[in-house]
Scaffold this motif. Structure first.
Motif, mmCIF file in Angstrom:
data_model
loop_
_atom_site.group_PDB
_atom_site.id
_atom_site.type_symbol
_atom_site.label_atom_id
_atom_site.label_comp_id
_atom_site.label_asym_id
_atom_site.label_seq_id
_atom_site.Cartn_x
_atom_site.Cartn_y
_atom_site.Cartn_z
ATOM 1 N N LEU A 299 55.235 1.425 -17.828
ATOM 2 C CA LEU A 299 53.853 2.342 -17.760
ATOM 3 C C LEU A 299 52.856 1.930 -18.720
ATOM 4 N N VAL A 300 53.278 1.487 -19.704
ATOM 5 C CA VAL A 300 52.298 1.064 -20.691
ATOM 6 C C VAL A 300 51.810 -0.316 -20.643
ATOM 7 N N LEU A 301 52.582 -1.304 -20.223
ATOM 8 C CA LEU A 301 52.170 -2.749 -19.723
ATOM 9 C C LEU A 301 51.102 -2.265 -18.533
ATOM 10 N N ALA A 302 51.390 -1.556 -17.710
ATOM 11 C CA ALA A 302 50.778 -1.405 -16.564
ATOM 12 C C ALA A 302 49.375 -0.969 -16.879
ATOM 13 N N ALA A 303 49.444 0.192 -17.827
ATOM 14 C CA ALA A 303 48.258 0.824 -18.023
ATOM 15 C C ALA A 303 47.308 -0.092 -18.874
ATOM 16 N N VAL A 304 47.817 -1.027 -19.634
ATOM 17 C CA VAL A 304 47.003 -1.807 -20.318
ATOM 18 C C VAL A 304 46.698 -3.207 -19.489
ATOM 19 N N GLY A 305 47.819 -3.568 -18.908
ATOM 20 C CA GLY A 305 47.718 -5.162 -18.193
ATOM 21 C C GLY A 305 46.951 -5.059 -17.092
ATOM 22 N N VAL A 306 47.061 -4.071 -16.300
ATOM 23 C CA VAL A 306 46.445 -4.050 -14.890
ATOM 24 C C VAL A 306 44.746 -4.037 -15.411
ATOM 25 N N PRO A 307 44.417 -2.990 -15.936
ATOM 26 C CA PRO A 307 42.882 -3.165 -16.307
ATOM 27 C C PRO A 307 42.301 -4.395 -16.829
ATOM 28 N N SER A 308 43.253 -5.029 -17.738
ATOM 29 C CA SER A 308 42.845 -6.252 -18.492
ATOM 30 C C SER A 308 42.593 -7.421 -17.521
#
Length: 691
Positions: A299-308
């Motif tokens: 969840l954390v990776l997706a929350a930061v990685g996808v927008p980035s």
């Protein structure tokens, strides 16, 4: 006590020789500068190496702490900082550095990324002696705005220091980042309990080429090293390493997640290809996490990685007109590349005489026995290093510019170098000797005598090359034409074709494959050698090869001549392609012999008769035939004539077999024409088939 004495003498010598370097121009002996600086650098490297070894007890005592002592950050920073004045004095910004600095200048003074006005105002004169033009690939909008194709992450970090100190301020930032990367690497070695093995990997990474070279230059790859190593550090802590979340507060754990996510997000913002590193690190995190915590991680990776990721792609689309920026989807289709091309690129990344990691610092040959030791003792480490380094190295090897363009060695591989360095730790680890636990003082087995002796010899060779690269920083830049600055000078002085005996991935030859195989075999077998006498003999093999190189070059039969080599004497003509041609590997390297010129080279015969095959093309400036005459000294071997209407493309033409007189030199001559402008022949190479 002896080591402490060496420390003091080395530091004293470095200070005295440094002072002589600074003072020599003032007293009229500027010619002493290079020699004095070489001595100062050698003494400085000896000092920091001795200090690192002397600090082994300190690192052992800090084993339970959250991070290594700060002295391991200050040591490399002090060395890198001390070298900056010489680097600025000896070398103007080169490669992509001027464009990094120009964007930094724009941020620092204009507070924007538009460099069009900086080109017009010739702002590059603030940090180098010439004005620069936009680079190919720099995006330009309809309203005249120009942005650099190199992004702005590192440039934004350098801008405050650049505003205060110009180019020197920017270089201090790079030195600090490089030292931070070295310090973080030492932290990553905490999986081992052997402080000496950890310090060996740290010292090799920090004080040998190529990382020490990059600490003196302005490249985004240095910042990428810091981010990648920092991300791995947070992964270690989040998955059960030191300061694991099981012993930290909830707030501390969330800070770790935030720092990790930020590091992974910034990597592709620096260079899009670094997304491979971010993906590999994210995958390692997911594989390491316990199932109960894996969901939070995703969840954390997706929350930061996808927008980035979307932000980077959107920015590329807005600036370059495509989501991949200046790249194309075809560059990602590595699977379409022939295996032979990938093998040659990987070979070049490690062994090419001009660009290879091991060629610029032979100590990195220890990576191969290190990988074997990791397979035996720490397979998770080997798997994770392969997961991080493998995709990046394969992608780079598939490119025509695998060597990194106009740059110091191993530029594209620099971001994975700290992870490769981790493989050195199992190689140097002292292990319990289960068969002799009862004997006092014999419970620990030190590394084999063979690997210790080999490491010492390779360290000396690497130190000598590092000193050379610091004193002559321009020699770290080579053209992709199969030559090397230092060898070029030796060949010009001796007339010997030394390069033919060394690996080159831009000029593939027998040595390109044979020498790496032999070197890797010696390195892998070294840990099996425990007798000191045998170890000394094995370790002497690299020195024996170097000593034998001139003898071999003067005795082994000549089977191929590169006409542009410094060992060939030419009376006229020019190099082709032109010296600064972009992406040189697209073209055969050649020398153009115009009418009325010749090339002459010493040849070591391999028989009584020879057939000469020449790879060439005609340079046609007027409608007239062109002739190439091949001679052995004064004896003509044959002629090749190209009629006025003949094919002007690259072709291979052979001269019929003829007797070769003893002691003769090969002469290739293009007779003078009877009109102007002159025609000529571009000669790529000459193959000699002895009978």
């Amino acid at each position: 006590m002896v080591r402490r004495g060496i420390d003091a003498w080395a530091l004293g010598a470095a200070v005295v020789l440094g002072a002589i370097t600074l003072a020599s121009p003032l007293v009229g002996v500027a010619a002493w500068q290079p020699a004095a600086m070489a001595g100062a650098v050698a003494a400085g490297l000896l000092y920091v190496t001795c200090r690192v070894l002397a600090l082994e007890p300190l690192l052992e005592r800090a084993a339970g702490a959250g991070r290594p002592p700060l002295v391991f950050l200050l040591l490399p920073f002090g060395l890198y900082l001390a070298l900056i004045p010489w680097s600025i004095h000896e070398r103007a910004p080169d490669g992509d550095e001027p464009w990094f600095l120009l964007t930094t200048h724009s941020i620092a003074y204009d507070f924007d990324l538009d460099v069009a006005n900086n080109y017009r105002n010739q702002d590059s004169l603030a940090f180098m002696p010439r004005a620069i033009e936009p680079q190919p690939g720099d995006p330009e909008t309809d309203d005249g705005t120009i942005r650099s194709r190199h992004g702005a992450v590192l440039q934004a970090v350098m801008a405050p220091a650049y505003r205060l100190g110009g180019r020197a301020g920017a270089m201090v930032v790079l030195a600090a980042l490089a030292a931070l990367g070295a310090w973080l690497l030492l932290d990553l070695t905490a999986f081992s309990q052997d402080a000496r093995a950890r310090l060996a990997a740290y010292a090799i990474f920090s004080f040998a080429a190529p990382f020490l070279i990059y600490s003196q230059q302005i490249w985004a790859e240095v910042a990428a090293v810091v981010l990648a190593v920092a991300a791995f550090r947070w992964i270690d802590r989040l998955t059960g390493g030191k300061e694991s979340p099981t012993t930290e507060t909830e707030g501390a754990e969330w800070r770790m997640w935030a720092l990790l996510a930020l590091s992974l997000a910034l990597l592709p913002a620096i260079k899009l290809r670094l997304a491979l590193i971010s993906v590999a690190l994210a995958l390692i995190l997911v594989l390491r996490l316990a199932p109960a915590r894996r969901r939070r991680g995703l969840l954390v990776l997706a929350a930061v990685g996808v927008p980035s990721a979307l932000l980077v792609l959107w920015s590329n689309r807005a600036v370059f007109g495509t989501v991949l920026g200046m790249h194309s989807w075809n560059e990602l289709e590595v699977y379409r590349e022939p295996a032979s091309k990938l093998a040659l690129g990987l070979n070049g990344l490690f062994f090419d005489l001009a660009y290879g990691l091991i060629a610029c610092a032979p100590i990195w040959l220890l990576l191969f026995p290190g990988a074997v030791a990791s397979f035996r003792r720490n397979r998770r480490l080997l798997f994770e290093v392969a997961l991080i380094a493998g995709p990046t190295l394969l992608l780079v090897a598939s490119r025509r510019e695998w060597y990194g363009g106009w740059s110091p060695p191993f530029r594209y591989g620099l971001v994975v170098l700290p992870f490769l360095a981790l493989l050195l730790v199992p190689l140097f680890e002292r292990r319990p000797d289960l068969g002799r636990q009862g004997a006092e003082g014999s419970a620990v087995r030190s590394p084999a005598a063979g690997i210790v002796a080999l490491a010492l010899v390779l360290a000396l060779l690497s130190g000598a090359l590092t000193v050379l690269f610091v004193v002559e920083p321009g020699w770290t830049y080579n053209l992709a034409d199969g030559r090397h600055h230092f060898l070029h000078h030796l060949e010009a002085r001796t007339g010997l074709d030394l390069a033919r005996l060394l690996p080159s991935a831009t000029r593939a030859r027998t040595a390109t494959w044979l020498l790496p195989v032999l070197a890797v075999a010696v390195a892998i077998l070294a840990p099996r050698v425990r007798r000191r006498s045998v170890a000394a003999a094995c370790a002497g093999l690299p020195l024996l090869f170097l000593a034998a190189l001139p003898v071999l070059a003067d005795s082994l039969p000549t089977r191929r001549l590169e006409i542009e080599s410094a060992a060939v004497h030419r009376t006229g003509g020019n190099q082709e392609p032109e010296r600064w041609t972009l992406d040189r590997t697209r073209y055969p390297e050649a020398w153009v012999l115009p009418e009325g010129s010749r090339a002459e080279a010493a040849v070591i015969p391999g028989g009584d008769r020879v057939e000469i095959a020449v790879v060439l093309r005609v340079i046609r400036n007027r409608a007239a035939p062109v002739t190439l005459v091949a001679r052995a000294g004064g004896q003509e071997l044959g002629r090749l004539t190209f009629a006025a209407g003949s094919d002007d493309d690259w072709q291979t033409r052979a001269v019929a077999p003829a007797p070769w007189p003893a002691g003769a030199q090969l002469v290739l001559e293009v007779p003078r024409g009877n009109a102007m402008p002159a025609n000529g022949l571009a000669i790529d190479r000459v193959d000699l088939r002895w009978q």
